[in-house]
Design a protein around this motif. Structure first.
Motif, short mmCIF file in Angstrom:
data_model
loop_
_atom_site.label_atom_id
_atom_site.label_comp_id
_atom_site.label_asym_id
_atom_site.label_seq_id
_atom_site.Cartn_x
_atom_site.Cartn_y
_atom_site.Cartn_z
N GLY A 55 0.96 -1.21 0.41
CA GLY A 55 0.12 0.21 -0.07
C GLY A 55 0.54 1.01 -0.19
N TYR A 56 0.55 1.97 -0.92
CA TYR A 56 1.06 3.68 -0.23
C TYR A 56 0.05 5.05 -0.41
N GLY A 57 0.25 5.97 0.36
CA GLY A 57 -0.19 7.14 0.77
C GLY A 57 0.15 8.44 0.94
N HIS A 58 -0.19 9.27 -0.16
CA HIS A 58 -0.09 10.31 -0.16
C HIS A 58 -0.62 11.24 0.60
N GLU A 59 -0.47 12.06 1.17
CA GLU A 59 -1.45 12.98 2.24
C GLU A 59 -2.19 13.81 0.71
N ARG A 60 -1.99 14.42 -0.15
CA ARG A 60 -2.50 15.00 -1.07
C ARG A 60 -3.25 13.97 -2.20
N TRP A 61 -3.29 12.77 -1.95
CA TRP A 61 -4.40 12.15 -2.79
C TRP A 61 -5.15 11.49 -1.79
N ARG A 96 3.32 0.46 3.22
CA ARG A 96 2.47 -0.27 4.44
C ARG A 96 3.04 -1.90 3.24
N PHE A 97 3.33 -2.48 4.23
CA PHE A 97 3.77 -4.04 4.00
C PHE A 97 2.85 -5.33 4.30
#
Length: 229
Positions: free
Chosen positions: A69-75, A90-91
């Motif tokens: 998983g990947y997350g960025h504050e803007r998205w 996250r893995f």
């Protein structure tokens, strides 16, 4: 007219086979080999990510699941911490043992899983600290990176249902232990080193924090590949 109705009926019946590249999964004829999933609850996590998983079956009884998983504050649509330019990786790696299947129109089975998880959360900080000197004040500017690495192990119990259309629903609950390691990379103000117990949810002070951990959620997906038993 009857001919056109017959053609439309055949196209409707064959459509799932074209979409998934195979006929619907049968309890008797086939077993899953590869299942693709998405975790909706990861979008409302304290550090949200877009999270997908691949489950590979070694046999009808054992499988290995890998999540990324990947997350960025803007998205992200939601974030508890909401720091500028925050990023999260996250893995999760999970080994599963399935119990005897329940037969019927849909196929569902209980399982026990052993999971290891790693999460890397980071964001940049610009901070100005005013210090009092003899006869004047001095402003010191700091630019550094806040980093929080989280490690966890869980034992989980769940149920995975594979419907006749190849649609998959996977729900689970479990418990284990979690370790937070917080660091600040670059020149930064000194910390007093105290840790509030509430910070076991989301620690910000440098150092290592240990806590009991719980895992609860569900995933949805589909069978991408199956083979004859």
């Amino acid at each position: 007219m009857k001919r056109y109705c017959l053609i439309a009926y055949l196209l409707t019946a064959l459509c799932p086979s074209f979409v998934w590249g195979q006929s619907p999964l049968s309890d008797v004829e086939k077993r899953p080999v590869l299942v693709l999933k998405f975790a909706p609850l990861s979008l409302i996590d304290i550090n949200p990510t877009y999270q997908g998983a691949v489950e590979y079956f070694f046999s009808d009884k054992y499988s290995l699941q890998q999540e990324v998983g990947y997350g960025h504050e803007r998205w992200m649509p939601f974030s508890w911490e909401k720091k500028n330019d925050e990023q999260t990786w996250r893995f999760r790696t999970e080994f599963r043992k399935y119990l005897s299947p329940k037969h019927g129109i849909n196929k569902y089975r209980n399982y026990v899983a052993y999971e290891a998880m790693y999460k890397h959360f980071t964001y940049p900080i610009s901070e100005t600290v005013t210090t009092a000197q003899v006869g004047y004040y001095q402003n010191v500017h700091y630019n550094y990176q806040f980093v929080r690495d989280t490690y966890a192990v869980h034992i989980k119990f769940g149920q995975e249902e594979i419907r006749a259309s190849n649609f998959v629903v996977d729900a689970y609950a479990g418990a284990g232990f979690r370790w937070y390691n917080v660091s600040k990379v670059g020149s930064h103000p000194s910390s007093n080193g105290t840790i509030d117990r509430f910070e076991t949810i989301s620690p910000i002070q440098e150092g290592l924090v240990k806590a009991i951990s719980f895992s609860l959620g569900f995933k949805i997906g589909f069978v991408a590949k199956a083979k004859a038993k």
